[in-house]
Design a protein around this motif. Structure first.
Motif, PDB file in Angstrom:
ATOM      1  N   ASN A  31      36.477  -1.789  43.796  1.00 33.11           N
ATOM      2  CA  ASN A  31      36.452  -3.253  44.124  1.00 33.11           C
ATOM      3  C   ASN A  31      36.572  -3.946  42.691  1.00 33.11           C
ATOM      4  O   ASN A  31      36.358  -3.480  41.590  1.00 33.11           O
ATOM      5  N   GLN A  97      28.621   3.574  38.658  1.00 30.67           N
ATOM      6  CA  GLN A  97      27.416   2.851  39.457  1.00 30.67           C
ATOM      7  C   GLN A  97      26.969   1.294  38.599  1.00 30.67           C
ATOM      8  O   GLN A  97      25.745   1.363  38.382  1.00 30.67           O
ATOM      9  N   LYS A  98      27.970   0.779  38.161  1.00 31.37           N
ATOM     10  CA  LYS A  98      27.841  -0.676  37.415  1.00 31.37           C
ATOM     11  C   LYS A  98      28.911  -1.216  37.422  1.00 31.37           C
ATOM     12  O   LYS A  98      30.007  -0.855  37.794  1.00 31.37           O
ATOM     13  N   LEU A  99      28.825  -2.752  37.077  1.00 26.10           N
ATOM     14  CA  LEU A  99      30.020  -3.709  36.903  1.00 26.10           C
ATOM     15  C   LEU A  99      30.115  -3.814  35.680  1.00 26.10           C
ATOM     16  O   LEU A  99      29.239  -3.849  34.838  1.00 26.10           O
ATOM     17  N   PHE A 101      32.021  -6.373  33.168  1.00 30.85           N
ATOM     18  CA  PHE A 101      32.472  -7.934  32.957  1.00 30.85           C
ATOM     19  C   PHE A 101      33.513  -7.931  31.916  1.00 30.85           C
ATOM     20  O   PHE A 101      33.508  -7.380  30.664  1.00 30.85           O
TER      21      PHE A 101
END
Lengths: 111, 112
Positions: A31, A97-99, A101
Motif C-alpha cells: 500500500n 514492516q515499516k513505512l 517516507f
C-alpha cells in the motif's frame, strides 16, 4: 533507503486552484499512504491506497496509483489557505514492516 | 484527549549529556514507532515495537535505546548526545504494521 520521492519539492498556488503532487517509488508495495504535516506539528494520515486499487477519494482529496509506473499522485481540489503544509507519501517497501517516507512537497496556498 | 503525546516538546542540552523522551498513546494500538526528522524534513524510522517487542532497529547507534514498559508507552533514551543528534523526534502508533500511523507532536532536540 529513501523509497518515495515527491515532485515537486515546493508548490505555490492561489486559493481555489487545484494542487497536484506526485510520488515515485522503487520497489513493489502493498500500500501507499499520504500524510500532511503542518509547520511545527506531527504528521497526519490522509489516505491509504492499496496496490490493487487505482484511485481513491476522500473529500477534496483524490489519490491515484499506477503500480506499473511505480507512481502515485495526490490531487487537492479547490485549495484553501488551511491546506498550506508539507505532504508526504509513504510506502511499505515490498511488504517490509515499516513505512518509508519521501522528503515531501511543500505546498503554499496564497489567499 | 491527545491520542499520541510526547514530552518534552523542546529539549536543549549540551554534548555528552544523556536525555530521555517519553511517548504515550491512548488509542489502544499494538505498534509504536520512533522517527527522526532532519532539517531537510526527511523522516526516517528508528525503532518499531509491536506488543512491547522490538521488531525494527534501523541501524541506529547504540547510544539510542528504546524502552517499552507497556503497549501504551515507548520511551527513547539517548546517551552521550552528539551535535548530529539535533533533530525533531516523532513518536507514532498504529493498530498494526502497515496500517495508518498516528503521530505525536514531536520533540525538537537541540544539542549545543
Amino acid at each position: 533507503s529513501q523509497q518515495g520521492e515527491e515532485d515537486p519539492q515546493a508548490l505555490s498556488i492561489q486559493e481555489g486552484e487545484n494542487a497536484t503532487m506526485n510520488c515515485s517509488y522503487k520497489t513493489s508495495i502493498n500500500n501507499l499512504q499520504w500524510y500532511r504535516q503542518n509547520s511545527g506539528r506531527g504528521l497526519v494520515h490522509l489516505i491509504l491506497i492499496r496496490s490493487n486499487e487505482r484511485e481513491k477519494h476522500s473529500g477534496r482529496l483524490r489519490v491515484t496509483l499506477d503500480t506499473s509506473k511505480k507512481s502515485s499522485s495526490l490531487l487537492i481540489t479547490a485549495s484553501r489557505a488551511a491546506d498550506t503544509a508539507s505532504y508526504f507519501c509513504a510506502t511499505d517497501e515490498g511488504g517490509a514492516q515499516k513505512l518509508v517516507f519521501g522528503q515531501g512537497t511543500r505546498l503554499t496556498i496564497n489567499p | 484527549d491527545t491520542a499520541v503525546s510526547q514530552t518534552p516538546k523542546y529539549l536543549v542540552t549540551q554534548m555528552g549529556n544523556d536525555k530521555s523522551i517519553k511517548c504515550e498513546q491512548n488509542l489502544g494500538h499494538d505498534t509504536m514507532y520512533w522517527y527522526k526528522q532532519d532539517s531537510k524534513k526527511f523522516l526516517k524510522i528508528m525503532f518499531s515495537y509491536n506488543n512491547k517487542e522490538l521488531i525494527i532497529n534501523e541501524t541506529v547507534p547504540n547510544r539510542f535505546s528504546p524502552k517499552s514498559p507497556d503497549k501504551a508507552h515507548l520511551n527513547l533514551h539517548i546517551n552521550s548526545l552528539e551535535l548530529g543528534d539535533s533533530a525533531v523526534y516523532f513518536c507514532a502508533s498504529s493498530q498494526d504494521i502497515g496500517l495508518p500511523q498516528y503521530f505525536g507532536p514531536g520533540t525538537r532536540l537541540t544539542v549545543l
